[in-house]
Design a protein around this motif. Sequence first.
Motif, PDB file in Angstrom:
ATOM      1  N   GLU A  93     -51.544 -63.633 -68.405  1.00 20.87           N
ATOM      2  CA  GLU A  93     -50.290 -64.255 -67.968  1.00 20.87           C
ATOM      3  C   GLU A  93     -50.569 -65.461 -67.072  1.00 20.87           C
ATOM      4  OE1 GLU A  93     -47.555 -61.413 -66.291  1.00 20.87           O
ATOM      5  OE2 GLU A  93     -47.612 -60.173 -68.098  1.00 20.87           O
ATOM      6  N   PHE A  94     -51.573 -65.340 -66.219  1.00 21.68           N
ATOM      7  CA  PHE A  94     -51.981 -66.447 -65.347  1.00 21.68           C
ATOM      8  C   PHE A  94     -52.405 -67.644 -66.204  1.00 21.68           C
ATOM      9  CE2 PHE A  94     -53.462 -65.700 -60.715  1.00 21.68           C
ATOM     10  CZ  PHE A  94     -52.840 -66.858 -60.284  1.00 21.68           C
ATOM     11  N   GLU A  95     -53.164 -67.353 -67.255  1.00 19.67           N
ATOM     12  CA  GLU A  95     -53.738 -68.400 -68.102  1.00 19.67           C
ATOM     13  C   GLU A  95     -52.657 -69.263 -68.765  1.00 19.67           C
ATOM     14  OE1 GLU A  95     -57.722 -68.381 -70.785  1.00 19.67           O
ATOM     15  OE2 GLU A  95     -56.205 -66.883 -71.301  1.00 19.67           O
ATOM     16  N   THR A  96     -51.499 -68.699 -69.044  1.00 17.14           N
ATOM     17  CA  THR A  96     -50.420 -69.470 -69.677  1.00 17.14           C
ATOM     18  C   THR A  96     -49.852 -70.534 -68.740  1.00 17.14           C
ATOM     19  OG1 THR A  96     -48.636 -67.978 -68.992  1.00 17.14           O
ATOM     20  CG2 THR A  96     -49.745 -67.485 -71.093  1.00 17.14           C
ATOM     21  N   LEU A  97     -50.166 -70.445 -67.466  1.00 14.48           N
ATOM     22  CA  LEU A  97     -49.626 -71.378 -66.465  1.00 14.48           C
ATOM     23  C   LEU A  97     -50.596 -72.493 -66.099  1.00 14.48           C
ATOM     24  CD1 LEU A  97     -48.107 -68.595 -64.200  1.00 14.48           C
ATOM     25  CD2 LEU A  97     -46.873 -70.071 -65.801  1.00 14.48           C
ATOM     26  N   LEU A  98     -51.773 -72.491 -66.699  1.00 14.75           N
ATOM     27  CA  LEU A  98     -52.809 -73.469 -66.364  1.00 14.75           C
ATOM     28  C   LEU A  98     -52.290 -74.902 -66.539  1.00 14.75           C
ATOM     29  CD1 LEU A  98     -55.711 -73.752 -65.418  1.00 14.75           C
ATOM     30  CD2 LEU A  98     -56.427 -73.651 -67.792  1.00 14.75           C
ATOM     31  N   GLY A  99     -52.485 -75.706 -65.497  1.00  8.04           N
ATOM     32  CA  GLY A  99     -52.074 -77.103 -65.525  1.00  8.04           C
ATOM     33  C   GLY A  99     -50.611 -77.329 -65.192  1.00  8.04           C
ATOM     34  N   LYS A 100     -49.883 -76.267 -64.927  1.00  6.69           N
ATOM     35  CA  LYS A 100     -48.447 -76.395 -64.671  1.00  6.69           C
ATOM     36  C   LYS A 100     -48.128 -76.284 -63.188  1.00  6.69           C
ATOM     37  CE  LYS A 100     -47.180 -74.448 -69.122  1.00  6.69           C
ATOM     38  NZ  LYS A 100     -46.572 -73.329 -69.821  1.00  6.69           N
ATOM     39  N   GLU A 101     -47.024 -76.955 -62.805  1.00 10.52           N
ATOM     40  CA  GLU A 101     -46.511 -76.744 -61.456  1.00 10.52           C
ATOM     41  C   GLU A 101     -45.891 -75.357 -61.419  1.00 10.52           C
ATOM     42  OE1 GLU A 101     -43.068 -78.528 -58.667  1.00 10.52           O
ATOM     43  OE2 GLU A 101     -44.587 -79.985 -59.318  1.00 10.52           O
ATOM     44  N   LEU A 102     -46.292 -74.565 -60.424  1.00 15.79           N
ATOM     45  CA  LEU A 102     -45.826 -73.182 -60.344  1.00 15.79           C
ATOM     46  C   LEU A 102     -44.539 -73.059 -59.545  1.00 15.79           C
ATOM     47  CD1 LEU A 102     -49.241 -71.377 -59.851  1.00 15.79           C
ATOM     48  CD2 LEU A 102     -48.034 -71.935 -61.959  1.00 15.79           C
ATOM     49  N   GLY A 103     -44.256 -74.052 -58.715  1.00 18.87           N
ATOM     50  CA  GLY A 103     -43.009 -74.018 -57.964  1.00 18.87           C
ATOM     51  C   GLY A 103     -43.174 -74.479 -56.536  1.00 18.87           C
ATOM     52  N   VAL A 104     -42.080 -74.327 -55.802  1.00 20.86           N
ATOM     53  CA  VAL A 104     -42.057 -74.669 -54.379  1.00 20.86           C
ATOM     54  C   VAL A 104     -41.452 -73.501 -53.610  1.00 20.86           C
ATOM     55  CG1 VAL A 104     -41.940 -77.177 -54.702  1.00 20.86           C
ATOM     56  CG2 VAL A 104     -39.841 -75.862 -54.566  1.00 20.86           C
ATOM     57  N   SER A 105     -41.903 -73.351 -52.389  1.00 23.80           N
ATOM     58  CA  SER A 105     -41.386 -72.289 -51.529  1.00 23.80           C
ATOM     59  C   SER A 105     -40.062 -72.719 -50.910  1.00 23.80           C
ATOM     60  CB  SER A 105     -42.392 -71.998 -50.413  1.00 23.80           C
ATOM     61  OG  SER A 105     -42.441 -73.098 -49.502  1.00 23.80           O
ATOM     62  N   ALA A 106     -39.476 -71.827 -50.164  1.00 26.71           N
ATOM     63  CA  ALA A 106     -38.318 -72.159 -49.340  1.00 26.71           C
ATOM     64  C   ALA A 106     -38.788 -73.006 -48.158  1.00 26.71           C
ATOM     65  CB  ALA A 106     -37.650 -70.874 -48.832  1.00 26.71           C
ATOM     66  N   TRP A 107     -37.870 -73.697 -47.528  1.00 24.44           N
ATOM     67  CA  TRP A 107     -38.197 -74.456 -46.320  1.00 24.44           C
ATOM     68  C   TRP A 107     -38.447 -73.503 -45.166  1.00 24.44           C
ATOM     69  CZ3 TRP A 107     -39.429 -79.341 -46.794  1.00 24.44           C
ATOM     70  CH2 TRP A 107     -38.863 -80.114 -47.806  1.00 24.44           C
ATOM     71  N   HIS A 108     -39.416 -73.847 -44.330  1.00 23.58           N
ATOM     72  CA  HIS A 108     -39.742 -73.075 -43.131  1.00 23.58           C
ATOM     73  C   HIS A 108     -39.735 -74.031 -41.940  1.00 23.58           C
ATOM     74  CE1 HIS A 108     -41.715 -70.201 -40.481  1.00 23.58           C
ATOM     75  NE2 HIS A 108     -42.481 -71.196 -40.098  1.00 23.58           N
ATOM     76  N   THR A 109     -38.975 -73.708 -40.908  1.00 29.89           N
ATOM     77  CA  THR A 109     -38.895 -74.548 -39.714  1.00 29.89           C
ATOM     78  C   THR A 109     -40.002 -74.175 -38.735  1.00 29.89           C
ATOM     79  OG1 THR A 109     -36.492 -74.743 -39.968  1.00 29.89           O
ATOM     80  CG2 THR A 109     -37.415 -75.296 -37.804  1.00 29.89           C
ATOM     81  N   ILE A 110     -40.750 -75.169 -38.301  1.00 28.57           N
ATOM     82  CA  ILE A 110     -41.808 -74.969 -37.301  1.00 28.57           C
ATOM     83  C   ILE A 110     -41.173 -75.071 -35.916  1.00 28.57           C
ATOM     84  CG2 ILE A 110     -43.972 -75.870 -36.355  1.00 28.57           C
ATOM     85  CD1 ILE A 110     -44.322 -74.816 -39.191  1.00 28.57           C
TER      86      ILE A 110
END
Length: 153
Positions: free
Chosen positions: A9-26
Amino acid sequence: MIIINNYSEFETLLGKELGVSAWHTITQEQINKFADATLDHQWIHTDPEKAATESPFKSTIAHGYLTLSLIPYLWKQIADIRNLKMEINYGIENLRFAQPVLVNDKVRLKVKLSSLINLRGVTKATMGIELEIDGQKKPAFAGEVVFLYHFIN
């Protein structure tokens, strides 16, 4: 969120953008706690009054290593890696800090799967990462992180 159960399943994602997280305030509290944990109490991080008058940023800034330490937390918002015996932070490569993160800035992680190698049953995943700062063109940092995943057979 992406769910990954095994190497195939990991291999099908090779070379692809996997996503972005939520915003986190420092927050200043987070910066101060990191300073306590790492014994790095440099005023640029921990003294808001001095930073307001003497820092070129006119504000305290997060430790670079604090922003790096958020990678596992933010990564887990992007992908749920299941069926694991163990997960290991293996390395950071070609990382460059491009811009400081000021107190109260919001950051999020953007991840692309750069390479995937099967090392005799252990999955070595290299991800291209950027820590974006809300409202800024340049990221806080960019580089690659490497994780080792030991999937259950």
